[in-house]
Write a protein that holds these residues in place. Structure first.
Motif, short mmCIF file in Angstrom:
data_model
loop_
_atom_site.label_atom_id
_atom_site.label_comp_id
_atom_site.label_asym_id
_atom_site.label_seq_id
_atom_site.Cartn_x
_atom_site.Cartn_y
_atom_site.Cartn_z
N LEU A 1 0.85 -1.19 0.00
CA LEU A 1 0.00 0.00 0.00
C LEU A 1 0.88 1.24 0.00
O LEU A 1 1.67 1.46 0.91
CB LEU A 1 -0.90 0.01 1.25
CG LEU A 1 -1.83 1.22 1.39
CD1 LEU A 1 -2.88 1.23 0.30
CD2 LEU A 1 -2.51 1.22 2.77
N ARG A 2 0.75 2.04 -1.02
CA ARG A 2 1.54 3.28 -1.12
C ARG A 2 0.72 4.44 -0.56
O ARG A 2 -0.39 4.71 -1.03
CB ARG A 2 1.92 3.57 -2.57
CG ARG A 2 2.86 4.76 -2.74
CD ARG A 2 3.21 4.98 -4.20
NE ARG A 2 3.98 3.88 -4.74
CZ ARG A 2 5.31 3.78 -4.67
NH1 ARG A 2 6.00 4.72 -4.05
NH2 ARG A 2 5.94 2.75 -5.20
N VAL A 3 1.27 5.11 0.45
CA VAL A 3 0.60 6.27 1.05
C VAL A 3 1.57 7.45 1.04
O VAL A 3 2.78 7.27 0.96
CB VAL A 3 0.13 5.99 2.50
CG1 VAL A 3 -0.87 4.85 2.52
CG2 VAL A 3 1.33 5.69 3.40
N GLY A 4 1.03 8.66 1.14
CA GLY A 4 1.87 9.83 1.22
C GLY A 4 2.44 10.00 2.60
O GLY A 4 1.83 9.61 3.61
N CYS A 5 3.62 10.62 2.67
CA CYS A 5 4.25 10.93 3.96
C CYS A 5 4.68 12.39 3.91
O CYS A 5 5.57 12.75 3.14
CB CYS A 5 5.45 10.02 4.21
SG CYS A 5 6.35 10.40 5.73
N PHE A 6 4.02 13.24 4.69
CA PHE A 6 4.32 14.67 4.70
C PHE A 6 5.11 15.01 5.95
O PHE A 6 4.66 14.74 7.07
CB PHE A 6 3.04 15.48 4.66
CG PHE A 6 2.48 15.65 3.26
CD1 PHE A 6 2.74 14.73 2.26
CD2 PHE A 6 1.69 16.75 2.95
CE1 PHE A 6 2.23 14.89 0.98
CE2 PHE A 6 1.17 16.93 1.68
CZ PHE A 6 1.45 15.99 0.69
#
Length: 381
Positions: A336-341
């Motif tokens: 699962l690819r998620v954003g990391c801010f």
């Protein structure tokens, strides 16, 4: 050692060391044509970047007009395709006119700088997009940065101004946390003080409003004579490029005065054709806008985010950069690819996972997302 013996880039070694120590070193992550992971990090909110009709729209434009626009739109880069799309998009969102730029970034630079300048005031929300921040820096106007979504602070800045002209800048949907700008209140303040309102609808188009027409349309400000809308074609419309929409007099002025329009090569025909095809899909399938919000609500529930999302963005604040980055890697390891801010994109202490819903997410994909996110977040408890 003398200065002559030092590399002029030696200072970058210390910068990189400090970034690594702070957990803020970034790297490019290459993806393949067919992604191996479920993507909850992209801005393809309507799932149109791979839609057959959108791909065909780009291919057809490529065959008809060639690979590039061949020059600035003031020279050879203006085609019937560009102008036809501008008319179609303006009609869709309820604006009088539109002007296509090569990116959403250059659209914001062009609009803000050309509509302000020395001897004017710019009032900008503290969390506006970097392109609006850079536009303020280039504008030569006096700039007042107000606290996030603080309408009273905007009014105070406008009331105290000595400049004849003033412009208020805001995102309609703020990209890091997905919350909405207090649009009607901002416009009321602008109208009381004779200020122009420029709204970046990059994350609102395709998601908010009737059939995805944007937040300005939703709150009844579409076509207002003292409002200018900017947006990108690279999110909900799945393509590339930017647009400024508003009164015809603004379009005419930008053609004469907006440097990113005058001196940049026009947007490639394939991008225009794909964006136009995506717009036609959205018009034919208005359910996609609500589907994004419904999927975002499901993701928020999985992540125990209290408030129902107002956009496609679900922000899961975890605190320190290393924690957020570790959680993102754990999700990626499970497919699962998620954003990391992390800072400086977000304030210190608010590093987060940034999930983006997509209208085309299937039931099986949501099951996978639910399982991976539950495990990754449980491991942090």
């Amino acid at each position: 050692m003398t200065r002559a013996g030092l590399s002029p880039l030696a200072w970058l070694d210390e910068v990189e060391r400090q970034r690594r120590a702070d957990g803020l070193r970034r790297s490019l992550r290459t993806r393949t044509p067919v992604g191996a992971e479920l993507d909850l990090a992209s801005n393809d909110y309507l799932g149109l970047s791979q839609h057959p009709a959108v791909i065909e729209g780009g291919v057809s434009a490529l065959r008809t007009w060639g690979a590039g626009s061949t020059g600035s739109r003031l020279v050879t880069g203006n085609t019937e395709l560009h102008e036809g799309f501008e008319r179609a998009l303006a009609e869709f969102v309820g604006a009088e006119s539109a002007l296509v730029f090569s990116s959403g970034y250059t659209a914001n630079l062009g609009a803000v700088v050309a509509l302000s300048g020395a001897g004017s005031l710019l009032v900008s929300d503290a969390l506006t997009h970097a392109s609006l921040v850079d536009a303020c820096r280039l504008s030569r106007a006096r700039v007042v940065v107000t606290p996030h979504r603080d309408v009273a602070a905007v009014e105070a800045a406008l009331a105290a101004r000595t400049e004849e002209r003033a412009v208020v800048l805001t995102d309609s949907v703020f990209s890091a946390d997905g919350v909405l700008a207090p649009m009607r209140a901002l416009h009321d303040v602008c109208r009381r003080h004779g200020a122009l309102l420029i709204v970046d609808e990059a994350h609102g188009l395709g998601v908010r409003g009737d059939g995805g027409r944007g937040l300005l349309h939703e709150v009844g400000l579409a076509g207002a004579p003292d409002v200018v809308m900017t947006t990108t074609l690279s999110k909900a419309l799945g393509s590339q490029g930017g647009v400024v929409l508003g009164p015809t007099v603004v379009r005419d002025h930008l053609i004469d005065a907006a440097r990113p329009f005058i001196f940049d090569t026009g947007l490639a025909p394939a991008a225009v054709g794909a964006a136009w095809a995506a717009l036609e899909v959205l018009i034919a399938e208005p359910w996609r806008a609500q589907a994004v919000l419904d999927r975002a609500a499901e993701l928020a529930s999985v992540c125990a985010v209290d408030e129902r999302p107002e956009s496609a963005v679900v922000s899961v604040i975890l605190g320190e950069p290393e924690v957020a980055f570790g959680a993102a890697l754990a999700c990626l390891d499970r497919g699962l690819r998620v954003g990391c801010f992390r800072p400086p994109t977000v304030p210190v202490g608010t590093s987060r996972l940034r999930l983006t819903a997509r209208a085309s997410l299937t039931g099986d994909e949501m099951t996978l997302a639910r399982a991976v996110l539950t495990d990754a977040l449980s491991a942090l408890a």
